[in-house]
Design a protein around this motif. Structure first.
Motif: not given
Length: 205
Positions: A120-124
């Motif tokens: 989720r962090k990498f996607k953001m």
């Protein structure tokens, strides 16, 4: 259609009993599609009718329902306790009571949760990078447009100093120490290049 006609006829008779006989009437009907239809005398309520029925029959309609509600409440409390205990374990609290298999399972759950959080962090971060790249491209486009407009202005013969058909010495003329005259042509429309005003300034010594 037959059910609707019969239902309306029964409700009409129940209303006549209520008005003519001052009776308390309640009718509960379920269609083949499990749709509820109910008639209650205007002078009473559904709960009052159930209470009167229980008194007349000597039974308790609410005990079974109350027991089911209590059982559901106990199940919800147990689920809440389990969730709270799992949250404490994930926070590193109350681990002394866990055996090796439970600790191993908790570790796997934490690894899986950590993987989900990282994705989720990498996607953001990727979305933010794409947004900044778009901003950079927009800025570069604006810069190219400004440079192009600047080049057009440099090529415009009416932009800046004009000599009124003469040379540079005729523009800046010295006559017996008199005032120096400087002629400037100012564009009134910078974007279209149309229209200009010739303004003459006297440069005093």
């Amino acid at each position: 259609v037959t059910y609707s006609k019969r239902r309306n006829g029964l409700f009409k008779k129940a209303n006549e009993l209520t008005v003519l006989c001052d009776a308390k009437v309640s009718i509960i009907m379920f269609s083949t599609s499990n749709k509820l239809h109910e008639y209650i005398s205007p002078c009473t309520s559904t709960k009052q009718m159930f209470d009167l029925y229980q008194q007349a029959k000597g039974i308790d309609l609410w005990s079974t329902h109350y027991e089911k509600m209590q059982e559901n409440l106990r199940n919800l409390k147990e689920t809440n306790r389990n969730i709270r205990r799992e949250i404490r374990h994930r926070m590193g609290e109350g681990l002394n009571d866990l055996d090796f298999d439970e600790l191993r399972g908790l570790e796997q759950d934490m690894d899986s949760s950590l993987k989900t959080v990282r994705e989720r962090k990498f996607k953001m971060i990727g979305n933010q990078i794409d947004t900044f790249k778009k901003k950079v491209r927009n800025g570069e486009e604006v810069n190219r447009n400004l440079l192009h407009e600047f080049e057009i202005r440099e090529e415009d013969p009416h932009y800046g100093l004009v000599d009124n058909g003469g040379d540079y010495d005729s523009v800046l003329r010295f006559a017996n120490g008199g005032p120096r005259i400087l002629a400037l042509r100012l564009q009134s429309n910078l974007h279209s290049g149309a229209g200009s005003d010739l303004t003459t300034f006297a440069l005093l010594e």
